[in-house]
Design a protein around this motif. Sequence first.
Motif, PDB file in Angstrom:
ATOM      1  N   VAL A  27     -68.917 -54.446 -25.047  1.00  0.00           N
ATOM      2  CA  VAL A  27     -68.112 -53.832 -26.117  1.00  0.00           C
ATOM      3  C   VAL A  27     -68.054 -54.777 -27.322  1.00  0.00           C
ATOM      4  CG1 VAL A  27     -65.767 -53.134 -26.768  1.00  0.00           C
ATOM      5  CG2 VAL A  27     -66.788 -52.264 -24.647  1.00  0.00           C
ATOM      6  N   TYR A  43     -61.039 -49.323 -26.664  1.00  0.00           N
ATOM      7  CA  TYR A  43     -62.354 -48.672 -26.667  1.00  0.00           C
ATOM      8  C   TYR A  43     -62.603 -48.062 -25.290  1.00  0.00           C
ATOM      9  CZ  TYR A  43     -63.220 -50.625 -31.230  1.00  0.00           C
ATOM     10  OH  TYR A  43     -63.126 -50.897 -32.568  1.00  0.00           O
ATOM     11  N   TRP A  57     -65.076 -45.935 -22.906  1.00  0.00           N
ATOM     12  CA  TRP A  57     -66.513 -45.644 -22.862  1.00  0.00           C
ATOM     13  C   TRP A  57     -66.808 -44.285 -22.255  1.00  0.00           C
ATOM     14  CZ3 TRP A  57     -64.024 -49.714 -20.638  1.00  0.00           C
ATOM     15  CH2 TRP A  57     -64.010 -49.828 -19.249  1.00  0.00           C
ATOM     16  N   THR A  77     -73.567 -44.697 -20.971  1.00  0.00           N
ATOM     17  CA  THR A  77     -72.626 -44.673 -22.103  1.00  0.00           C
ATOM     18  C   THR A  77     -73.406 -44.456 -23.398  1.00  0.00           C
ATOM     19  OG1 THR A  77     -71.045 -46.135 -21.049  1.00  0.00           O
ATOM     20  CG2 THR A  77     -71.028 -46.121 -23.441  1.00  0.00           C
ATOM     21  N   LEU A 111     -68.220 -45.090 -27.698  1.00  0.00           N
ATOM     22  CA  LEU A 111     -66.936 -45.709 -27.357  1.00  0.00           C
ATOM     23  C   LEU A 111     -65.877 -45.055 -28.242  1.00  0.00           C
ATOM     24  CD1 LEU A 111     -68.071 -49.457 -27.552  1.00  0.00           C
ATOM     25  CD2 LEU A 111     -67.832 -48.095 -25.463  1.00  0.00           C
TER      26      LEU A 111
END
Length: 424
Positions: free
Chosen positions: A323, A366, A368, A398, A401
Amino acid sequence: MLSVKEAESIVLNLAQPLDSQRDVETVDLLAASGRILAAPVTGSLDFPYWDNSAMDGYAVRFADVENCSAEKPIALDIVEDIPAGYQPQHTVQSGQAARIFTGAVMPAGADTVVMQEETRREGDRIFILVSPEKPQAFVRHKGAFYQAGTTLLTPGTVINAPEMAVLATAQCIQVPVYRRLRVAIFSTGDELVSPDEPLAPGKLVDSNQYALTVLLAQMGFEPIRLGIVPDNEDALNKVISRAVATADVVLSTGGVSVGDYDYVEKILADLGGKVHISSVAIKPGKPLTVAAFKRGEKNDDSPSLSSDCLYFGLPGNPVSALVCCWRFVVPALRKISGLGEDAWGPEFVRVRCQAELRSHGRRETYVWGKLHLVAGVWEFEPASGSQNSANLINLANTSGLAVLPASETWIWPGEFVEVLKVSH
Ligand SMILES: Nc1nc2c(c(=O)[nH]1)N[C@H]1C(S)=C(S)[C@@H](COP(=O)(O)OP(=O)(O)OC[C@H]3O[C@@H](n4cnc5c(N)ncnc54)[C@H](O)[C@@H]3O)O[C@H]1N2
Ligand code: MOO
Ligand SMILES: [Mg+2]
């Protein structure tokens, strides 16, 4: 603690683009694939190179055929066949036409092309059945798309398929591009083993180094893998000094929180790095550490390195590491690499949320998951299972986000959120 926005602006200020003189190499046309232009490209040929036909048909003089119709066709004598690649030998006079094909050079004297479907052929004569809309119909003129000597492509442009076509067309076979960024990567932790090593009790496989290597390589950077470093000050000191001396940017994971064995920040300071960020109000990723090393002017020992080295001490938890990379490192690398500002990112899209999103509301959070296009509208589906920064398993697939601002604790299904698109 710094907000995400504050941290982003510090990182982007520290990230300085490669030098457009020193950090440039000239590569062959195909080797320029995926690279970033370091200088403007100017062609020495107009494009189209020559006046040519846009249709299979007949090159005529407009004045000869402007009043014809199916009832009153005009007959013309065919003086020549002009396939593509052939230089016409005759000048088309009044009452004459030349057979011509798509892409073939227009003969002197003719100013218009009539498509084959609007004609009737009888031996060496052609009957024009429909008058062309206007003079110059179906003629592609020399220089109509590009004039020699003007700028074709500007610095900062990535050479993908369309740009490759432009360079090839302009016969630009030597391309000035920025050198690839050298990014050192290593993992810290006594618990870590590599994927091919036996897993003794209490150990954990080092996934971060693999994830980061792929992320960087897929973006066209040059990853330099420095392995696993134990939680030991001497060992860290050695590897960090080496990394900072050999790379433009360094990414380490782990050892940046408040534990007894978290030494990274101390060693960065010991080695003369200026620590600009120690933690950020982001979840996951709070202990992100960012430092800058001044190398001074280039010297003969490191002729191919930028003068500064930017160091990211990413948190060890696998999701936190990625991230932080997507949110802070990728835009910095893009800026340093020479890309134009509009390509630095991060790229956010506003999308409808398919399920509820929760946060404790203290840090920008965030979540995902996946972006889907549903009936023309982008939607976000959070990954099922635990949104835990140690859970790298449900991170697979993913593509986005979703961002919950620091004060936001709940997003209901159907509400809109900003989603950071992630690069694969
Ligand atoms: N008392 C506190 N403890 C922790 C805090 C805090 O604020 N106060 N922050 C937590 C947060 S948030 C994070 S994130 C982690 C970050 O810790 P470090 O960056 O120091 O990383 P480590 O302690 O070395 O490891 C954390 C975690 O990640 C695993 N790990 C480490 N490296 C790898 C790797 N290469 N591949 C896969 N997994 C890795 C490691 O085994 C740990 O489980 O700190 C919290 N603690
Ligand atoms: O915020 Mo940490 O980054 O939970 O894992
Ligand atoms: Mg730790």
